[in-house]
Write a protein that holds these residues in place. Sequence first.
Motif, PDB file in Angstrom:
ATOM      1  N   THR A  85      -1.071   5.330  -6.916  1.00 44.73           N
ATOM      2  CA  THR A  85      -2.338   4.757  -6.464  1.00 44.73           C
ATOM      3  C   THR A  85      -2.387   4.862  -4.939  1.00 44.73           C
ATOM      4  O   THR A  85      -1.442   5.335  -4.309  1.00 44.73           O
ATOM      5  N   ALA A  86      -3.453   4.379  -4.355  1.00 49.06           N
ATOM      6  CA  ALA A  86      -3.595   4.433  -2.903  1.00 49.06           C
ATOM      7  C   ALA A  86      -2.524   3.602  -2.201  1.00 49.06           C
ATOM      8  O   ALA A  86      -2.070   3.965  -1.116  1.00 49.06           O
TER       9      ALA A  86
ATOM     10  N   GLN B 148      -9.737   8.960  -8.248  1.00 48.00           N
ATOM     11  CA  GLN B 148      -9.979   9.994  -7.258  1.00 48.00           C
ATOM     12  C   GLN B 148     -10.043   9.417  -5.841  1.00 48.00           C
ATOM     13  O   GLN B 148     -10.949   9.669  -5.089  1.00 48.00           O
ATOM     14  N   GLN B 149      -9.071   8.639  -5.500  1.00 45.06           N
ATOM     15  CA  GLN B 149      -8.954   8.104  -4.156  1.00 45.06           C
ATOM     16  C   GLN B 149      -7.660   8.628  -3.563  1.00 45.06           C
ATOM     17  O   GLN B 149      -6.859   9.215  -4.250  1.00 45.06           O
ATOM     18  N   ARG B 150      -7.466   8.452  -2.298  1.00 38.99           N
ATOM     19  CA  ARG B 150      -6.233   8.894  -1.673  1.00 38.99           C
ATOM     20  C   ARG B 150      -5.066   8.127  -2.293  1.00 38.99           C
ATOM     21  O   ARG B 150      -5.096   6.915  -2.407  1.00 38.99           O
ATOM     22  N   ARG B 151      -4.024   8.863  -2.707  1.00 41.94           N
ATOM     23  CA  ARG B 151      -2.880   8.258  -3.368  1.00 41.94           C
ATOM     24  C   ARG B 151      -1.612   8.582  -2.595  1.00 41.94           C
ATOM     25  O   ARG B 151      -1.554   9.546  -1.863  1.00 41.94           O
ATOM     26  N   LEU B 152      -0.586   7.772  -2.830  1.00 42.47           N
ATOM     27  CA  LEU B 152       0.736   8.131  -2.338  1.00 42.47           C
ATOM     28  C   LEU B 152       1.132   9.425  -3.026  1.00 42.47           C
ATOM     29  O   LEU B 152       0.728   9.679  -4.156  1.00 42.47           O
ATOM     30  N   SER B 153       1.936  10.217  -2.377  1.00 50.14           N
ATOM     31  CA  SER B 153       2.392  11.436  -3.040  1.00 50.14           C
ATOM     32  C   SER B 153       3.381  11.053  -4.137  1.00 50.14           C
ATOM     33  O   SER B 153       4.076  10.037  -4.043  1.00 50.14           O
TER      34      SER B 153
END
Length: 129
Positions: free
Chosen positions: A89-90, A31-36
């Motif tokens: 992933t981020a 639940q972290q910012r990921r690449l689209s």
Amino acid sequence: MPHDQLRKIVGLAGALLMTGCAVDPAASEPQQRRLSVDQVAGLWALTEVEGQGRCEISLANLIIDGVRPVLAERCNLAGVMGAKSWRATAIGFELLTGEGDVIMAFRRTGEDAFEEVDRRYRMTRAPIS
């Protein structure tokens, strides 16, 4: 209210509640910012930096049976051939086994380029022919 109508209403309410509680496969991803997904999905050429290893890898843009599938073709790298799915992933993405274990992790190095975090492999967007 007749018993049959009450049963229909309770059944409908239960169905609505169940759809609202459906498990989102992406929720199991970190639940972290990921690449689209669009930045990662597609056809890629993977090459071994210090060797002859090569693969064509297709990273699916859709979820099938709860995962985003991977297809490795024309590949002579056993580790990559074991990949069954992937997740963003981020900093890039990970190739996963059928059990969800990480086989390889990649970080984005350019618009259409990734490098394995151990720097053994590079991926570039494969031309569509």
